[in-house]
Design an enzyme around this catalytic site. Structure first.
Site, mmCIF file in Angstrom:
data_model
loop_
_atom_site.group_PDB
_atom_site.id
_atom_site.type_symbol
_atom_site.label_atom_id
_atom_site.label_comp_id
_atom_site.label_asym_id
_atom_site.label_seq_id
_atom_site.Cartn_x
_atom_site.Cartn_y
_atom_site.Cartn_z
ATOM 1 N N GLU A 142 0.816 -1.224 0.000
ATOM 2 C CA GLU A 142 0.000 0.000 0.000
ATOM 3 C C GLU A 142 0.846 1.269 0.000
ATOM 4 O OE1 GLU A 142 -3.923 -1.581 2.381
ATOM 5 O OE2 GLU A 142 -2.187 -1.069 3.578
HETATM 6 C C1 TNX Z 1 -4.238 -4.056 4.580
HETATM 7 S S1 TNX Z 1 -2.536 -6.435 4.348
HETATM 8 C C2 TNX Z 1 -2.979 -3.819 5.079
HETATM 9 C C3 TNX Z 1 -2.817 -3.441 6.494
HETATM 10 C C4 TNX Z 1 -4.142 -3.273 7.175
HETATM 11 C C5 TNX Z 1 -5.060 -4.382 6.746
HETATM 12 C C6 TNX Z 1 -6.368 -4.393 7.458
HETATM 13 C C7 TNX Z 1 -1.512 -5.394 4.108
HETATM 14 C C8 TNX Z 1 -0.287 -5.872 3.571
HETATM 15 N N1 TNX Z 1 -1.829 -4.109 4.400
HETATM 16 O O1 TNX Z 1 -2.062 -2.256 6.593
HETATM 17 O O2 TNX Z 1 -3.927 -3.309 8.552
HETATM 18 O O3 TNX Z 1 -5.294 -4.272 5.376
HETATM 19 O O4 TNX Z 1 -7.090 -5.540 7.155
#
Ligand code: TNX
Length: 522
Positions: free
Chosen positions: A331
């Site tokens: 992300e």
């Molecule tokens: C996505 S999974 C994210 C996390 C969040 C999560 C909540 C991932 C690699 N990144 O930063 O905590 O969703 O479900």
């Protein structure tokens, strides 16, 4: 009327059969999780008695440690302090731990547990296998043994042979200690549960926008400032290097490796708030206690960023004996892709120079993966396939099945649901080898279940999301696909309700599982 009578008759017959069975010890009917590869029952019993001895065939500390683990486990329930002794000749009575490297089918983690009326013989090619045999043996004893209080009666094990080994070498759980902080003792309780279900990896998500949780001596403000809060504005916290080492040691004694994750270049607000120089504009950000994602980025163009990463990696690697270092990489919406790719390329080299293998969330497959980099699939199958095309193996953490922070259903108190609701049955009903077309068994290192902690601020809430889904994931990683089916698993899981209660674990009583005799809560 006629139908009722027949059903009644059928029930009576069933009753008679199960009564007869329960009078004869049956090793095949013991509600084991994960389900072993092979069980042969011989329908007698072995009694653990005050004069039972535990023997080890050699003095390797790891083997002694496993034998001691068993003795310690048995003590509160039986009241016996069973001694661990070095076997001079092959004993004919008692419990014996021995290594047989020639039994190659057992591999790194497999075991044979051979229980006869006078003898329990535990064999493995490696010490980890002995440890997993003990975890199986534990489940052959009543659930009440887990409560660490004296139990009356005879302490009997059904006789027969269990031969068992895992399908995947990597079976893990991730704990997000950044969004909400969890103490060393809480982490140890999680480790105990991982060990009980034969998981061998604890991935700690040590940094994120809301908090930096590991002491880095060369950058002390990371924890002094960056560790001072958490989601919701609580006081946060962090592990000193000594505390982290204590976790690593405790895990290692249970054959579990710790994988430290420092998430980058995004999910870095806690670091950016602690050191102004890590920001492109040279200004420190404010601490953040909300739950948005994707807004922060290290400054890719500045050389100090790589000095910072090198320092952090070097201090953490020195404390971490396991072979992996997790660089996050997810992300990074605030990092342009043309900066993201060279960044990931460079960070892989830094980690490699410190002798560790890189793991990153599936987005890292956009970069040029070096040998021994692993891609953790969570969201985009295309990313995972890109990784495989580059020769990388993948770790499977599909959000819609393996994310422990997804709500069970629309009435769940905690959790999120961006990847859907994940009931206990749905979390269980999938297979690594058929999850993503084009990704097959040889491309898969293993399975990991992440618990993101935005919505859980204490261990009871955390356990409610983790249990019982983690047990199903443990079975997916360990047991052969042909030994797994929901109808059978849900009955075994129902029996583990009492076990978790005795362990003091606050699990979710899903309506999909026919719990029996467990306290009705939630
Ligand atoms: C996505 S999974 C994210 C996390 C969040 C999560 C909540 C991932 C690699 N990144 O930063 O905590 O969703 O479900």
């Amino acid at each position: 009327m006629k139908k009722v009578a027949i059903n009644f008759l059928a029930l009576m017959t069933l009753g008679v059969i199960s009564c007869t069975q329960s009078n004869r010890p049956d090793l095949t009917g013991q509600n084991l999780i994960p389900q072993p590869v092979e069980i042969t029952a011989t329908n007698q019993s072995f009694a653990i008695q005050e004069n039972t001895k535990i023997f080890v065939q050699n003095e390797l500390p790891e083997i002694q440690g496993v034998a001691k683990f068993l003795s310690d486990f048995l003590q509160p329930a039986t009241g016996f302090a069973l001694p661990v002794e070095l076997a001079s000749a092959e004993p004919t009575e008692g419990i014996l731990f021995s290594i047989n490297e020639a039994d190659s089918q057992l591999g790194e983690e497999g075991y044979e547990l051979n229980i006869s009326e006078n003898m329990v013989k535990i064999t493995a090619a490696k010490p980890a296998g002995l440890f997993y045999a003990v975890q199986t043996l534990r489940q052959l004893l009543p659930a009440s043994f887990e409560s660490k209080t004296k139990q009356d009666g005879k302490y009997l094990l059904a006789t027969g042979v269990i031969r068992d080994y895992p399908q995947y070498a990597f079976r893990g759980m991730m704990l997000d200690v950044a969004r909400h902080f969890f103490t060393v003792d809480e982490v140890k309780k999680v480790i105990d549960m991982l060990a009980a279900y034969k998981l061998n990896v604890l991935h700690l998500h040590l940094s994120d926008d809301q908090g930096w949780r590991i002491e880095i001596k060369s950058w002390p403000n990371l924890t002094a400032h960056g560790g001072s809060t958490e989601v919701g504005g609580g006081e946060g916290g962090f592990y000193t290097q000594e505390q982290y080492s204590d976790i690593v040691r405790y895990a290692a004694e249970r054959f579990i490796i710790v994988i430290p994750e420092i998430d980058m270049p995004g999910h870095t607000n806690a670091a950016l708030a602690s050191y102004a120089e890590l920001n492109c504009d040279g200004k420190a950000t404010e601490l953040y206690t909300g739950i948005k994602v994707g807004f922060s980025s290290l400054c890719i163009k500045k050389e100090i960023t790589y000095q910072f990463i090198n320092d952090v990696v070097s201090e953490l690697v020195a404390l971490t004996p396991g072979p992996y270092f997790h660089i996050g990489g997810d992300e990074s919406h605030a990092t342009p892709i043309e900066e993201y790719i060279p960044f990931i390329n460079r960070v892989q080299e830094i980690v490699k120079a410190h002798g560790k293998k890189v793991i990153g969330w599936d987005e890292i497959a956009h970069a040029n993966l070096i040998e021994n980099t692993f891609v953790q699939y969570w969201a985009k199958a295309d990313n995972a396939k890109k990784g495989v095309e580059q020769g990388a193996q993948v770790i499977l953490s599909p959000a819609s099945k393996a994310y422990l922070d997804m709500q069970y259903d629309s009435t769940s108190t905690y959790g999120l649901h961006w990847a859907g609701y994940v009931e206990v049955d749905s979390a269980y009903v999938w297979s690594p080898e058929t999850l993503v077309p084009g990704i097959s068994r040889e491309n898969i290192l293993g399975v990991e279940s992440p618990l993101w902690s935005e919505t859980v601020s204490n261990i009871d809430e955390m356990e409610y999301l983790v249990f019982p889904r983690l047990l199903g994931h443990a079975e997916i990683g360990w047991s052969p696909v042909e030994k797994r089916n929901w109808e059978d698993y849900k009955l075994r899981l129902a029996a583990h309700g009492k076990r978790m209660e005795a362990q003091g674990v606050d699990f979710y009583r899903s309506a999909t599982v026919p719990w029996s005799g467990t306290e009705e809560k939630k």
